[in-house]
Design a protein around this motif. Structure first.
Motif, PDB file in Angstrom:
ATOM      1  N   VAL A 125     -78.526 -94.308  65.835  1.00  0.00           N
ATOM      2  CA  VAL A 125     -78.026 -93.529  64.707  1.00  0.00           C
ATOM      3  C   VAL A 125     -78.512 -92.086  64.842  1.00  0.00           C
ATOM      4  N   LEU A 126     -77.559 -91.168  64.885  1.00  0.00           N
ATOM      5  CA  LEU A 126     -77.866 -89.743  64.934  1.00  0.00           C
ATOM      6  C   LEU A 126     -77.587 -89.167  63.558  1.00  0.00           C
ATOM      7  N   GLU A 127     -78.613 -88.579  62.956  1.00  0.00           N
ATOM      8  CA  GLU A 127     -78.455 -87.946  61.656  1.00  0.00           C
ATOM      9  C   GLU A 127     -78.447 -86.435  61.869  1.00  0.00           C
ATOM     10  N   VAL A 128     -77.361 -85.794  61.445  1.00  0.00           N
ATOM     11  CA  VAL A 128     -77.198 -84.352  61.636  1.00  0.00           C
ATOM     12  C   VAL A 128     -77.138 -83.671  60.282  1.00  0.00           C
ATOM     13  N   THR A 129     -78.016 -82.663  60.095  1.00  0.00           N
ATOM     14  CA  THR A 129     -77.982 -81.838  58.898  1.00  0.00           C
ATOM     15  C   THR A 129     -77.342 -80.516  59.285  1.00  0.00           C
ATOM     16  N   PHE A 130     -76.311 -80.142  58.541  1.00  0.00           N
ATOM     17  CA  PHE A 130     -75.586 -78.911  58.824  1.00  0.00           C
ATOM     18  C   PHE A 130     -76.133 -77.774  57.964  1.00  0.00           C
ATOM     19  N   THR A 131     -75.790 -76.545  58.335  1.00  0.00           N
ATOM     20  CA  THR A 131     -76.325 -75.378  57.627  1.00  0.00           C
ATOM     21  C   THR A 131     -75.800 -75.258  56.204  1.00  0.00           C
ATOM     22  N   ASP A 170     -80.423 -79.225  61.693  1.00  0.00           N
ATOM     23  CA  ASP A 170     -81.442 -80.165  62.166  1.00  0.00           C
ATOM     24  C   ASP A 170     -80.761 -81.472  62.556  1.00  0.00           C
ATOM     25  N   PHE A 171     -81.447 -82.281  63.357  1.00  0.00           N
ATOM     26  CA  PHE A 171     -80.911 -83.592  63.718  1.00  0.00           C
ATOM     27  C   PHE A 171     -82.062 -84.529  64.030  1.00  0.00           C
ATOM     28  N   ASP A 172     -81.785 -85.830  63.906  1.00  0.00           N
ATOM     29  CA  ASP A 172     -82.783 -86.859  64.159  1.00  0.00           C
ATOM     30  C   ASP A 172     -82.058 -88.063  64.740  1.00  0.00           C
ATOM     31  N   HIS A 173     -82.673 -88.712  65.717  1.00  0.00           N
ATOM     32  CA  HIS A 173     -82.054 -89.851  66.384  1.00  0.00           C
ATOM     33  C   HIS A 173     -83.006 -91.026  66.317  1.00  0.00           C
ATOM     34  N   LYS A 174     -82.544 -92.130  65.720  1.00  0.00           N
ATOM     35  CA  LYS A 174     -83.336 -93.367  65.650  1.00  0.00           C
ATOM     36  C   LYS A 174     -82.430 -94.514  66.033  1.00  0.00           C
ATOM     37  N   GLY A 175     -82.858 -95.284  67.034  1.00  0.00           N
ATOM     38  CA  GLY A 175     -82.007 -96.369  67.508  1.00  0.00           C
ATOM     39  C   GLY A 175     -80.736 -95.780  68.073  1.00  0.00           C
ATOM     40  N   GLY A 178     -75.989 -77.665  54.199  1.00  0.00           N
ATOM     41  CA  GLY A 178     -76.824 -78.606  53.456  1.00  0.00           C
ATOM     42  C   GLY A 178     -76.354 -80.041  53.512  1.00  0.00           C
ATOM     43  N   SER A 179     -75.161 -80.301  54.030  1.00  0.00           N
ATOM     44  CA  SER A 179     -74.681 -81.682  54.099  1.00  0.00           C
ATOM     45  C   SER A 179     -75.281 -82.388  55.313  1.00  0.00           C
ATOM     46  N   THR A 180     -75.446 -83.698  55.174  1.00  0.00           N
ATOM     47  CA  THR A 180     -76.033 -84.510  56.234  1.00  0.00           C
ATOM     48  C   THR A 180     -75.117 -85.695  56.507  1.00  0.00           C
ATOM     49  N   TYR A 181     -74.843 -85.945  57.781  1.00  0.00           N
ATOM     50  CA  TYR A 181     -74.000 -87.066  58.186  1.00  0.00           C
ATOM     51  C   TYR A 181     -74.732 -87.916  59.212  1.00  0.00           C
ATOM     52  N   GLU A 182     -74.451 -89.222  59.177  1.00  0.00           N
ATOM     53  CA  GLU A 182     -74.996 -90.163  60.152  1.00  0.00           C
ATOM     54  C   GLU A 182     -73.867 -90.575  61.088  1.00  0.00           C
ATOM     55  N   TYR A 183     -74.157 -90.598  62.381  1.00  0.00           N
ATOM     56  CA  TYR A 183     -73.199 -91.008  63.402  1.00  0.00           C
ATOM     57  C   TYR A 183     -73.751 -92.259  64.067  1.00  0.00           C
ATOM     58  N   PHE A 184     -72.935 -93.324  64.131  1.00  0.00           N
ATOM     59  CA  PHE A 184     -73.385 -94.622  64.610  1.00  0.00           C
ATOM     60  C   PHE A 184     -72.932 -94.888  66.032  1.00  0.00           C
ATOM     61  N   GLY A 185     -73.823 -95.480  66.828  1.00  0.00           N
ATOM     62  CA  GLY A 185     -73.516 -95.837  68.205  1.00  0.00           C
ATOM     63  C   GLY A 185     -73.816 -94.741  69.209  1.00  0.00           C
ATOM     64  N   VAL A 186     -74.569 -93.721  68.816  1.00  0.00           N
ATOM     65  CA  VAL A 186     -74.897 -92.617  69.718  1.00  0.00           C
ATOM     66  C   VAL A 186     -76.053 -93.057  70.627  1.00  0.00           C
ATOM     67  N   GLN A 187     -75.750 -93.192  71.905  1.00  0.00           N
ATOM     68  CA  GLN A 187     -76.733 -93.639  72.887  1.00  0.00           C
ATOM     69  C   GLN A 187     -77.724 -92.518  73.223  1.00  0.00           C
ATOM     70  N   LYS A 188     -78.880 -92.907  73.761  1.00  0.00           N
ATOM     71  CA  LYS A 188     -79.906 -91.928  74.140  1.00  0.00           C
ATOM     72  C   LYS A 188     -79.409 -90.865  75.119  1.00  0.00           C
ATOM     73  N   PRO A 189     -78.629 -91.231  76.144  1.00  0.00           N
ATOM     74  CA  PRO A 189     -78.150 -90.189  77.075  1.00  0.00           C
ATOM     75  C   PRO A 189     -77.315 -89.104  76.377  1.00  0.00           C
ATOM     76  N   VAL A 190     -76.495 -89.502  75.414  1.00  0.00           N
ATOM     77  CA  VAL A 190     -75.688 -88.526  74.674  1.00  0.00           C
ATOM     78  C   VAL A 190     -76.608 -87.649  73.827  1.00  0.00           C
ATOM     79  N   PHE A 191     -77.610 -88.275  73.201  1.00  0.00           N
ATOM     80  CA  PHE A 191     -78.563 -87.509  72.398  1.00  0.00           C
ATOM     81  C   PHE A 191     -79.320 -86.509  73.273  1.00  0.00           C
ATOM     82  N   ARG A 192     -79.748 -86.938  74.457  1.00  0.00           N
ATOM     83  CA  ARG A 192     -80.447 -86.028  75.367  1.00  0.00           C
ATOM     84  C   ARG A 192     -79.572 -84.834  75.736  1.00  0.00           C
ATOM     85  N   LYS A 193     -78.289 -85.092  75.976  1.00  0.00           N
ATOM     86  CA  LYS A 193     -77.368 -83.998  76.298  1.00  0.00           C
ATOM     87  C   LYS A 193     -77.245 -83.036  75.126  1.00  0.00           C
TER      88      LYS A 193
END
Length: 151
Positions: free
Chosen positions: A95-101, A88-93, A103-118
């Motif tokens: 910050v992209l939060e990615v949950t891996f299979t 699963d993943f979630d994007h706010k502002g 069970g671990s979850t990581y936050e990635y900072f500075g991810v722009q909307k165009p990258v998230f859309r891709k």
């Protein structure tokens, strides 16, 4: 990124985060803003309570993105991004939060909307993340994931 810069400014951190210097700065700030230093009913006491919470949050945040912390957790992170898929993943502002299979979850900072859309539109989201996100952005283990580790 704004949050990172705000915390770095609070702790007088220039570029790289040195845990010893950060700890020293943290202790000084806590001494200065500890709510028990102020009298009940004083406006400064309320301000000190707010500042105290911000100092604690900022300290834990900066420790989580410090190079020493990342180095200590590099093996587990590499294992996660190499051998597990994206659940699963979630994007706010930015910050992209990615949950891996696993069970671990990581936050990635500075991810722009165009990258998230891709990422959303990619045929293989895991492959896109591995090539374009996982090693290109500042990251930390998510706070909610850390809370689950402690439980």
């Amino acid at each position: 990124m704004k949050r990172i810069n705000q915390y770095k400014k609070m702790f007088s951190v220039e570029k790289n985060i040195d845990l010893k210097e950060l700890k020293k700065s943290y202790r000084n700030l806590v001494k200065e803003w500890h709510p028990d230093k102020f009298q009940d009913g004083d406006d400064k006491k309320e301000e000190a309570e707010v500042m105290s919470r911000q100092i604690i949050d900022g300290y834990h945040f900066l420790v989580s993105i410090a190079p020493e912390t990342k180095e200590a957790n590099l093996e587990a992170y590499t294992e996660t991004i190499t051998n597990t898929g994206i659940e699963d993943f979630d994007h706010k502002g930015q910050v992209l939060e990615v949950t891996f299979t696993d069970g671990s979850t990581y936050e990635y900072f500075g991810v722009q909307k165009p990258v998230f859309r891709k990422l959303v539109n990619a045929d293989n989201r895991y492959r896109f993340g591995k090539r374009n996100i996982f090693s290109n952005y500042l990251y930390r283990k998510s706070k909610k994931d850390q809370d689950q580790d402690q439980a």
